[in-house]
Design a protein around this motif. Structure first.
Motif, mmCIF file in Angstrom:
data_model
loop_
_atom_site.group_PDB
_atom_site.id
_atom_site.type_symbol
_atom_site.label_atom_id
_atom_site.label_comp_id
_atom_site.label_asym_id
_atom_site.label_seq_id
_atom_site.Cartn_x
_atom_site.Cartn_y
_atom_site.Cartn_z
ATOM 1 N N PHE A 1 -56.558 -57.696 20.916
ATOM 2 C CA PHE A 1 -57.619 -56.688 20.145
ATOM 3 C C PHE A 1 -58.661 -56.324 20.741
ATOM 4 C CE2 PHE A 1 -61.453 -56.622 17.507
ATOM 5 C CZ PHE A 1 -60.889 -55.574 16.655
ATOM 6 N N VAL A 2 -58.823 -55.032 20.692
ATOM 7 C CA VAL A 2 -59.978 -54.346 21.297
ATOM 8 C C VAL A 2 -60.889 -53.668 20.273
ATOM 9 C CG1 VAL A 2 -60.702 -52.545 22.988
ATOM 10 C CG2 VAL A 2 -58.743 -53.818 23.316
ATOM 11 N N LYS A 3 -62.208 -54.069 20.371
ATOM 12 C CA LYS A 3 -63.033 -53.271 19.268
ATOM 13 C C LYS A 3 -63.422 -52.052 19.882
ATOM 14 C CE LYS A 3 -66.919 -53.769 16.344
ATOM 15 N NZ LYS A 3 -68.485 -54.514 15.946
ATOM 16 N N GLY A 4 -63.407 -50.912 19.258
ATOM 17 C CA GLY A 4 -63.524 -49.577 19.844
ATOM 18 C C GLY A 4 -63.286 -48.602 18.751
ATOM 19 N N ASP A 5 -63.946 -47.270 19.009
ATOM 20 C CA ASP A 5 -63.878 -46.323 18.102
ATOM 21 C C ASP A 5 -62.990 -45.156 18.764
ATOM 22 O OD1 ASP A 5 -64.763 -43.775 16.902
ATOM 23 O OD2 ASP A 5 -66.178 -45.074 15.796
ATOM 24 N N ILE A 6 -62.171 -44.311 18.049
ATOM 25 C CA ILE A 6 -61.271 -43.364 18.524
ATOM 26 C C ILE A 6 -62.115 -42.300 19.019
ATOM 27 C CG2 ILE A 6 -59.098 -43.962 17.117
ATOM 28 C CD1 ILE A 6 -60.135 -41.822 15.193
ATOM 29 N N ARG A 7 -63.571 -42.287 18.342
ATOM 30 C CA ARG A 7 -64.392 -41.068 18.985
ATOM 31 C C ARG A 7 -64.721 -41.264 20.382
ATOM 32 N NH1 ARG A 7 -67.483 -40.790 13.455
ATOM 33 N NH2 ARG A 7 -67.151 -43.160 13.891
ATOM 34 N N ASP A 8 -64.692 -42.729 21.035
ATOM 35 C CA ASP A 8 -65.309 -43.173 22.291
ATOM 36 C C ASP A 8 -63.992 -42.862 23.385
ATOM 37 O OD1 ASP A 8 -66.232 -44.455 24.310
ATOM 38 O OD2 ASP A 8 -67.013 -46.208 23.162
ATOM 39 N N ALA A 9 -64.164 -41.832 23.991
ATOM 40 C CA ALA A 9 -63.205 -41.711 25.037
ATOM 41 C C ALA A 9 -63.027 -42.665 26.146
ATOM 42 C CB ALA A 9 -63.147 -40.180 25.594
ATOM 43 N N LYS A 10 -64.302 -42.966 26.377
ATOM 44 C CA LYS A 10 -64.614 -43.956 27.495
ATOM 45 C C LYS A 10 -63.753 -45.228 27.305
ATOM 46 C CE LYS A 10 -67.896 -46.189 30.343
ATOM 47 N NZ LYS A 10 -69.448 -46.606 30.686
ATOM 48 N N ALA A 11 -63.992 -45.654 25.954
ATOM 49 C CA ALA A 11 -63.343 -47.241 25.657
ATOM 50 C C ALA A 11 -61.790 -46.927 25.572
ATOM 51 C CB ALA A 11 -64.071 -47.474 24.343
ATOM 52 N N LEU A 12 -61.575 -45.524 25.095
ATOM 53 C CA LEU A 12 -59.923 -45.427 24.834
ATOM 54 C C LEU A 12 -59.488 -45.433 26.222
ATOM 55 C CD1 LEU A 12 -59.740 -42.817 22.216
ATOM 56 C CD2 LEU A 12 -58.706 -44.946 22.021
ATOM 57 N N ARG A 13 -60.113 -44.888 27.310
ATOM 58 C CA ARG A 13 -59.353 -44.680 28.595
ATOM 59 C C ARG A 13 -59.463 -46.165 29.272
ATOM 60 N NH1 ARG A 13 -63.240 -40.243 29.327
ATOM 61 N NH2 ARG A 13 -61.983 -38.398 28.923
ATOM 62 N N GLN A 14 -60.350 -47.095 29.007
ATOM 63 C CA GLN A 14 -60.364 -48.407 29.366
ATOM 64 C C GLN A 14 -59.008 -49.177 28.888
ATOM 65 O OE1 GLN A 14 -63.980 -50.178 28.240
ATOM 66 N NE2 GLN A 14 -64.873 -49.461 30.197
ATOM 67 N N VAL A 15 -58.605 -48.730 27.777
ATOM 68 C CA VAL A 15 -57.357 -49.413 27.298
ATOM 69 C C VAL A 15 -56.185 -48.828 27.795
ATOM 70 C CG1 VAL A 15 -56.062 -49.779 24.982
ATOM 71 C CG2 VAL A 15 -58.608 -49.895 24.883
ATOM 72 N N THR B 1 -59.863 -36.570 20.044
ATOM 73 C CA THR B 1 -60.252 -37.245 21.351
ATOM 74 C C THR B 1 -59.130 -38.257 21.748
ATOM 75 O OG1 THR B 1 -62.684 -37.449 20.569
ATOM 76 C CG2 THR B 1 -62.178 -39.141 22.279
ATOM 77 N N LEU B 2 -58.658 -38.719 20.776
ATOM 78 C CA LEU B 2 -57.397 -39.897 21.069
ATOM 79 C C LEU B 2 -56.224 -39.035 21.665
ATOM 80 C CD1 LEU B 2 -55.880 -42.617 20.748
ATOM 81 C CD2 LEU B 2 -54.924 -41.633 18.460
ATOM 82 N N LEU B 3 -55.932 -37.629 21.062
ATOM 83 C CA LEU B 3 -54.897 -37.016 21.782
ATOM 84 C C LEU B 3 -55.162 -36.511 23.333
ATOM 85 C CD1 LEU B 3 -54.160 -34.784 18.480
ATOM 86 C CD2 LEU B 3 -52.507 -36.493 19.814
ATOM 87 N N GLU B 4 -56.543 -36.408 23.457
ATOM 88 C CA GLU B 4 -56.648 -35.833 24.633
ATOM 89 C C GLU B 4 -56.667 -36.923 25.770
ATOM 90 O OE1 GLU B 4 -60.385 -32.403 23.719
ATOM 91 O OE2 GLU B 4 -60.984 -34.284 24.105
ATOM 92 N N VAL B 5 -57.017 -38.197 25.228
ATOM 93 C CA VAL B 5 -56.945 -39.389 26.250
ATOM 94 C C VAL B 5 -55.419 -39.792 26.290
ATOM 95 C CG1 VAL B 5 -57.515 -41.754 26.480
ATOM 96 C CG2 VAL B 5 -59.327 -40.134 25.601
ATOM 97 N N MET B 6 -54.688 -39.538 25.457
ATOM 98 C CA MET B 6 -53.072 -39.773 25.465
ATOM 99 C C MET B 6 -52.329 -38.670 26.392
ATOM 100 S SD MET B 6 -52.086 -40.176 21.713
ATOM 101 C CE MET B 6 -50.164 -40.420 21.954
ATOM 102 N N ALA B 7 -53.027 -37.453 26.330
ATOM 103 C CA ALA B 7 -52.409 -36.387 27.303
ATOM 104 C C ALA B 7 -52.929 -36.670 28.743
ATOM 105 C CB ALA B 7 -53.101 -35.090 26.968
ATOM 106 N N GLU B 8 -53.977 -37.287 29.006
ATOM 107 C CA GLU B 8 -54.462 -37.617 30.330
ATOM 108 C C GLU B 8 -53.657 -38.819 30.862
ATOM 109 O OE1 GLU B 8 -58.605 -38.860 30.513
ATOM 110 O OE2 GLU B 8 -59.437 -37.460 29.274
#
Length: 345
Positions: free
Chosen positions: A56-70, A108-115
């Protein structure tokens, strides 16, 4: 073990049930949730029910940095995207919040997915994208329009996904348009636990039955329906969870076996049958033996008379259809509510 899936909003009502179904189907999951309208306890209970820990990761989908870490830490096949605000009334009062979270968050989620070149998505859409339908049952070709900012935010995301699929044909984006999810896991361990006064009918009924709320207000008894109350397509949350697994299995087949992407693919998840508000209240009383006092009040702005699905596409394409009855929806809801009168607290 099958592919690894990121489940955004996986601590929420539909997300938690889908995590169980994914685990049973052999998928490895990581849950990402900001807990704004969900509970860490739900993830703990899912973990207990499946007999395995869940990352489990506590994070917001608007937080690109947190998403990148995952995404850095895992190799995902795809994302099931539940993370979204969902109260119609609140969306009317706070439209910017809904567009920011539901639309901007998805971008934001889609941008990180694309990366990270993760281009498989199952999106939690809604039958609200159909607005007030011209014909019933509603199939996926029906015109789309919205009567409130919540529905508009879901439709905005659908337009984003459509445009993305046109711009880059390597994306596979399934948009599951749910009708009215109700019920709970048969164990009674997880269910719908609204933060405040419930916005949805079934938790309101069950909270009246358990004595938490005084009586149910039924909005409008003068609709052109079987008994004057609104008609909806209620679907058991366990059936809905199975629909997400079927969608993922379909994506895996297309991407891994056929080596083709599906572009943007909208699919209804519903039973194909309408049930009126009054019919649901009476069924709940019949099944549980609990009285549910109610009163009729004026119609709500933005509500429509009838809305139920054609689920033929899900059956033909995904091999999925709803199996559980209104009686099972009521029994499972009451088991959850009576065992957890204060929800996850």
């Amino acid at each position: 073990m099958k592919n690894k899936i990121l489940v955004t909003g996986g601590a929420g009502y539909i997300g938690s049930h889908t995590c169980i179904a994914l685990h049973q189907a052999g998928y490895e999951i990581v849950v990402y949730d900001n807990l704004s309208n969900s509970s860490r306890e739900a993830v703990n209970r899912v973990s207990h029910l499946i007999g395995a820990p869940i990352e489990f990761v506590k994070g917001d989908i608007r937080d690109a940095k947190a998403l990148r870490q995952v995404f850095d830490a895992h190799q995902f096949f795809g994302v099931i995207h539940f993370a979204g605000l969902k109260a119609v009334g609140e969306s009317v009062a706070k439209p910017l919040l809904y567009y920011n979270n539901n639309a901007s968050g998805t971008i934001t989620l889609l941008e990180v997915m694309a990366e990270y070149d993760v281009k498989n998505l199952v999106f939690s859409s809604s039958a609200t994208v159909y607005g007030d339908p011209d014909t019933l049952p509603i199939d996926e070709t029906a015109p789309r329009s919205c009567t409130n900012p919540y529905g508009q935010s879901k439709l905005t995301v659908e337009h984003i996904l459509e445009d993305l699929a046109v711009s880059d044909t390597s994306w596979s984006l399934i948009s599951l348009r749910y009708f009215n999810p109700v019920g709970a896991h048969p164990s009674g361990q997880i269910g719908e636990d609204p933060n405040d006064v419930p916005n949805n009918l079934m938790p309101y009924i069950s909270q009246v039955a358990v004595g938490k709320l005084e009586k149910l207000s039924i909005f409008g008894n003068d609709y052109p329906t079987v008994d004057g109350t609104g008609v909806r397509d209620f679907i058991h949350v366990s059936d809905l969870a199975a629909g997400h697994v079927a969608a993922l299995n379909y994506l895996e087949q297309q991407v891994n076996v056929e080596h083709s992407s599906v572009g943007f693919l909208p699919i209804n998840l519903g039973t194909g049958t309408g049930t009126s508000v009054l019919e649901l209240v009476n069924a709940f009383t019949d099944i549980t033996g609990q009285r549910v006092p109610y009163q009729f009040v004026a119609r709500r702005a933005g509500d429509i008379a009838s809305c139920y699905a054609s689920a033929d596409k899900a059956k033909s394409l995904l091999g999925w259809q709803a199996k559980l009855s209104v009686a099972e929806m009521c029994a499972d809801t009451w088991r959850w509510q009576s065992q957890n009168p204060s929800g996850y607290e």
